[in-house]
Design an enzyme around this catalytic site. Structure first.
Site, PDB file in Angstrom:
ATOM      1  N   GLY A 183     -13.806 -34.349  48.889  1.00 28.07           N
ATOM      2  CA  GLY A 183     -14.655 -35.622  49.318  1.00 28.07           C
ATOM      3  C   GLY A 183     -15.632 -34.728  50.243  1.00 28.07           C
ATOM      4  O   GLY A 183     -15.722 -33.620  50.547  1.00 28.07           O
TER       5      GLY A 183
ATOM      6  N   ARG B 134      -7.486 -38.159  39.358  1.00 33.11           N
ATOM      7  CA  ARG B 134      -8.859 -37.943  38.666  1.00 33.11           C
ATOM      8  C   ARG B 134      -9.425 -36.646  38.853  1.00 33.11           C
ATOM      9  O   ARG B 134     -10.125 -36.105  37.907  1.00 33.11           O
ATOM     10  CB  ARG B 134     -10.055 -38.859  39.327  1.00 33.11           C
ATOM     11  CG  ARG B 134      -9.862 -40.389  39.374  1.00 33.11           C
ATOM     12  CD  ARG B 134     -11.062 -41.070  39.742  1.00 33.11           C
ATOM     13  NE  ARG B 134     -11.219 -40.900  41.368  1.00 33.11           N
ATOM     14  CZ  ARG B 134     -10.333 -41.508  42.319  1.00 33.11           C
ATOM     15  NH1 ARG B 134      -9.666 -42.808  41.774  1.00 33.11           N
ATOM     16  NH2 ARG B 134     -10.409 -41.369  43.390  1.00 33.11           N
ATOM     17  N   SER B 135      -9.068 -35.807  39.868  1.00 39.69           N
ATOM     18  CA  SER B 135      -9.815 -34.583  40.123  1.00 39.69           C
ATOM     19  C   SER B 135      -8.922 -33.265  39.958  1.00 39.69           C
ATOM     20  O   SER B 135      -8.963 -32.317  39.956  1.00 39.69           O
ATOM     21  CB  SER B 135     -10.179 -34.579  41.655  1.00 39.69           C
ATOM     22  OG  SER B 135     -10.912 -35.272  41.829  1.00 39.69           O
TER      23      SER B 135
ATOM     24  N   ARG C 290      -4.218 -43.284  64.465  1.00 41.57           N
ATOM     25  CA  ARG C 290      -5.217 -42.953  65.730  1.00 41.57           C
ATOM     26  C   ARG C 290      -4.559 -43.850  66.963  1.00 41.57           C
ATOM     27  O   ARG C 290      -4.715 -43.611  68.030  1.00 41.57           O
ATOM     28  CB  ARG C 290      -6.743 -43.467  65.455  1.00 41.57           C
ATOM     29  CG  ARG C 290      -7.245 -42.418  64.608  1.00 41.57           C
ATOM     30  CD  ARG C 290      -8.799 -42.988  64.421  1.00 41.57           C
ATOM     31  NE  ARG C 290      -9.521 -42.020  63.519  1.00 41.57           N
ATOM     32  CZ  ARG C 290     -10.494 -42.479  62.637  1.00 41.57           C
ATOM     33  NH1 ARG C 290     -10.782 -43.555  62.900  1.00 41.57           N
ATOM     34  NH2 ARG C 290     -11.015 -41.844  61.826  1.00 41.57           N
TER      35      ARG C 290
ATOM     36  N   CYS D  35     -15.643 -40.856  63.517  1.00 36.16           N
ATOM     37  CA  CYS D  35     -17.077 -39.880  63.578  1.00 36.16           C
ATOM     38  C   CYS D  35     -17.865 -40.652  64.867  1.00 36.16           C
ATOM     39  O   CYS D  35     -18.404 -39.709  65.832  1.00 36.16           O
ATOM     40  CB  CYS D  35     -17.634 -39.669  62.089  1.00 36.16           C
ATOM     41  SG  CYS D  35     -17.648 -41.014  61.203  1.00 36.16           S
TER      42      CYS D  35
ATOM     43  N   GLN E 189     -25.579 -44.876  61.666  1.00 40.97           N
ATOM     44  CA  GLN E 189     -24.626 -44.137  61.049  1.00 40.97           C
ATOM     45  C   GLN E 189     -25.158 -43.762  59.821  1.00 40.97           C
ATOM     46  O   GLN E 189     -25.642 -44.364  58.953  1.00 40.97           O
ATOM     47  CB  GLN E 189     -23.348 -44.946  60.952  1.00 40.97           C
ATOM     48  CG  GLN E 189     -22.922 -45.172  62.303  1.00 40.97           C
ATOM     49  CD  GLN E 189     -21.494 -45.732  62.245  1.00 40.97           C
ATOM     50  OE1 GLN E 189     -21.128 -46.600  63.199  1.00 40.97           O
ATOM     51  NE2 GLN E 189     -20.650 -45.314  61.307  1.00 40.97           N
TER      52      GLN E 189
ATOM     53  N   GLY F  57     -21.106 -40.805  56.083  1.00 35.88           N
ATOM     54  CA  GLY F  57     -19.724 -41.153  56.875  1.00 35.88           C
ATOM     55  C   GLY F  57     -19.078 -42.105  55.632  1.00 35.88           C
ATOM     56  O   GLY F  57     -17.813 -42.070  56.046  1.00 35.88           O
TER      57      GLY F  57
ATOM     58  N   LYS G 183     -12.843 -49.854  66.648  1.00 36.62           N
ATOM     59  CA  LYS G 183     -12.748 -48.494  66.511  1.00 36.62           C
ATOM     60  C   LYS G 183     -13.168 -47.563  67.790  1.00 36.62           C
ATOM     61  O   LYS G 183     -12.471 -46.981  68.487  1.00 36.62           O
ATOM     62  CB  LYS G 183     -12.594 -47.517  65.253  1.00 36.62           C
ATOM     63  CG  LYS G 183     -11.846 -47.861  64.281  1.00 36.62           C
ATOM     64  CD  LYS G 183     -12.569 -47.031  62.883  1.00 36.62           C
ATOM     65  CE  LYS G 183     -11.717 -47.942  61.714  1.00 36.62           C
ATOM     66  NZ  LYS G 183     -12.566 -47.467  60.394  1.00 36.62           N
TER      67      LYS G 183
ATOM     68  N   HIS H 158     -24.783 -39.099  62.599  1.00 40.08           N
ATOM     69  CA  HIS H 158     -24.687 -40.207  63.357  1.00 40.08           C
ATOM     70  C   HIS H 158     -25.463 -40.197  64.667  1.00 40.08           C
ATOM     71  O   HIS H 158     -25.503 -39.422  65.372  1.00 40.08           O
ATOM     72  CB  HIS H 158     -23.409 -40.779  63.603  1.00 40.08           C
ATOM     73  CG  HIS H 158     -22.430 -41.049  62.449  1.00 40.08           C
ATOM     74  ND1 HIS H 158     -23.261 -41.321  60.974  1.00 40.08           N
ATOM     75  CD2 HIS H 158     -21.172 -41.683  62.442  1.00 40.08           C
ATOM     76  CE1 HIS H 158     -22.150 -41.583  60.348  1.00 40.08           C
ATOM     77  NE2 HIS H 158     -20.970 -41.846  61.043  1.00 40.08           N
TER      78      HIS H 158
HETATM   79  P1  A2P Z   1     -11.285 -37.621  44.479  1.00 40.75           P
HETATM   80  O1  A2P Z   1     -12.544 -36.995  44.338  1.00 40.75           O
HETATM   81  O2  A2P Z   1     -10.451 -37.036  43.228  1.00 40.75           O
HETATM   82  O3  A2P Z   1     -11.504 -39.166  44.354  1.00 40.75           O
HETATM   83  P2  A2P Z   1     -14.987 -39.296  50.029  1.00 40.75           P
HETATM   84  O4  A2P Z   1     -14.559 -39.878  51.594  1.00 40.75           O
HETATM   85  O5  A2P Z   1     -15.944 -38.206  50.241  1.00 40.75           O
HETATM   86  O6  A2P Z   1     -15.152 -40.371  49.286  1.00 40.75           O
HETATM   87  O7  A2P Z   1     -13.712 -38.401  49.582  1.00 40.75           O
HETATM   88  C1  A2P Z   1     -12.620 -38.877  49.477  1.00 40.75           C
HETATM   89  C2  A2P Z   1     -11.450 -37.955  49.348  1.00 40.75           C
HETATM   90  O8  A2P Z   1     -10.140 -38.431  49.117  1.00 40.75           O
HETATM   91  C3  A2P Z   1     -11.747 -37.304  47.764  1.00 40.75           C
HETATM   92  O9  A2P Z   1     -11.240 -35.802  47.651  1.00 40.75           O
HETATM   93  C4  A2P Z   1     -10.854 -38.071  46.823  1.00 40.75           C
HETATM   94  O10 A2P Z   1     -10.504 -37.541  45.719  1.00 40.75           O
HETATM   95  C5  A2P Z   1      -9.652 -38.045  47.735  1.00 40.75           C
HETATM   96  N1  A2P Z   1      -8.795 -39.271  47.320  1.00 40.75           N
HETATM   97  C6  A2P Z   1      -8.961 -40.409  47.227  1.00 40.75           C
HETATM   98  N2  A2P Z   1      -7.912 -41.259  46.735  1.00 40.75           N
HETATM   99  C7  A2P Z   1      -6.771 -40.240  46.619  1.00 40.75           C
HETATM  100  C8  A2P Z   1      -5.354 -40.457  46.352  1.00 40.75           C
HETATM  101  N3  A2P Z   1      -4.976 -41.624  46.091  1.00 40.75           N
HETATM  102  N4  A2P Z   1      -4.701 -39.253  46.536  1.00 40.75           N
HETATM  103  C9  A2P Z   1      -5.274 -38.213  46.968  1.00 40.75           C
HETATM  104  N5  A2P Z   1      -6.613 -37.945  47.031  1.00 40.75           N
HETATM  105  C10 A2P Z   1      -7.487 -39.066  47.197  1.00 40.75           C
END
Ligand code: A2P
Length: 335
Positions: free
Chosen positions: A14, A41-42, A101, A130, A157, A161, A214, A243
């Protein structure tokens, strides 16, 4: 055995996770082994750290065996589930989400402001929102010098973000506009290109958004001013990174513009950029990529004898997220 820590980055694909990897490299944080985690997914994707490929793993308790420090930026729901599990595996968790937080047991730390808070933790430390970080940085020296009585803050913003999907929305809508095609909103509730959206997240029953709450609650916790009146408005703007916040502060004792400039200049992590005659003031395109927050447009509030207006801009992926998180880790491990 090589020196350094075994570090996990959860949400490594992310926007904030990627920034965390870059900042660990830049600040030469002592990492012996880096493990990257993201959603299913990743799994198997590659991220790089110090030029080396790292395979993204699935978040599972056994995968954190031996991890000493974990940065979490995978979203609040994920942090609620993962952070206690990672802590139980023996790591200290620096969490970037809103999940913990406001938990009284969890320190909410901006290292230039309340480093003492990081001394007492139960394995989870929280990194503020942020917008809160960018706003609270210039508030701290003003508070120390003149005691804050009231704050009015309006934010502008950046889309990053909201993570990689927010970036994609602005990019795709801008390209569609240039081709003369319809702009489709996929992530934000409305098109963000050439627009302003006065809503960052969900509305509460009182008409404020979660983001606005927040900003109020976290600022009070960081400054240790539980009753400070704060009036927030938060707005998404078609800017990729940084921001910006327009701030009005009323203080108990008067702070002149000259004194405020001096206070901002001396405060670590702040830079003064306030030469209106030269048209020099902080802007997102100039501040992007910097770790400091930049302050300018400092003016006396003509409607109040003890109030000031100013403008502050910070890179919310760096100081607003990853840099602040790595600085917290430095407080913990580099003493
Ligand atoms: P992924 O790329 O596989 O979706 P951003 O804030 O830029 O959207 O990124 C969110 C981050 O959190 C990404 O790395 C995303 O992975 C990861 N993420 C989202 N859902 C999950 C989950 N259930 N378990 C682990 N990581 C997650």
């Amino acid at each position: 055995m090589a020196s350094g820590l075994t570090v996990a980055v959860v949400g490594a694909t992310g926007a904030a996770g990627q920034a965390t990897l870059r900042i660990l490299e830049e600040r030469k944080f002592p990492v012996r082994e880096l493990r990257a985690f993201a959603s299913e997914r990743s799994v198997g994707k590659i991220v790089t750290f110090r030029g080396e490929p790292i395979r993204v793993q699935k978040v599972e308790p056994w995968a954190f065996k031996g991890v000493e420090l974990a940065f979490c930026s995978a979203g609040s729901a994920q942090s609620k589930e993962y952070a206690p599990m990672i802590r139980a595996a023996g790591a200290i968790v620096v969490d970037k989400s809103s999940a913990f937080r406001m938990d009284p047991e969890v320190p909410l730390v901006v290292p230039e402001i309340n480093p003492h808070a990081a001394k007492h933790h139960t394995g989870i430390l929280a990194c503020p929102n942020c917008t809160t970080i960018v706003t609270v940085m210039p508030l701290k020296p003003l508070h120390d010098a003149g005691q804050l009585r009231r704050v009015i803050a309006t934010s502008y913003q950046a889309v990053s973000g909201a993570g990689v999907n927010g970036i994609a929305d602005l990019r795709e809508q801008t390209l569609a506009w240039a081709r003369g095609e319809a702009m489709v909103a996929r992530h934000f509730p409305h098109p963000i290109a050439f627009n302003l959206i006065p809503q960052i997240d969900r509305f509460q029953p009182d008409g404020y958004t979660g983001e606005e709450a927040k900003l109020v609650n976290e600022t009070r916790k960081i400054l240790e001013t539980p009753d400070l009146p704060i009036s927030p408005t938060t707005v998404r703007v078609p800017v990729f990174t940084c921001h910006s916040v327009a701030v009005n502060v009323e203080t108990e004792t008067k702070i002149t513009v000259a004194r405020a400039r001096q206070l901002f200049e001396r405060f670590p992590g702040l830079k003064l950029w306030d030469e209106p005659a030269q048209q020099r003031y902080p802007m997102p395109l100039v501040v992007e990529g910097q770790d400091d927050c930049y302050v300018g447009r400092i003016r006396e509030d003509l409607s109040h004898p003890r109030a000031l207006n100013f403008w502050v801009v910070g890179d919310q992926l760096r100081k607003g997220a990853a840099t602040n998180a790595v600085q917290i880790a430095e407080l913990l491990f580099q003493s």
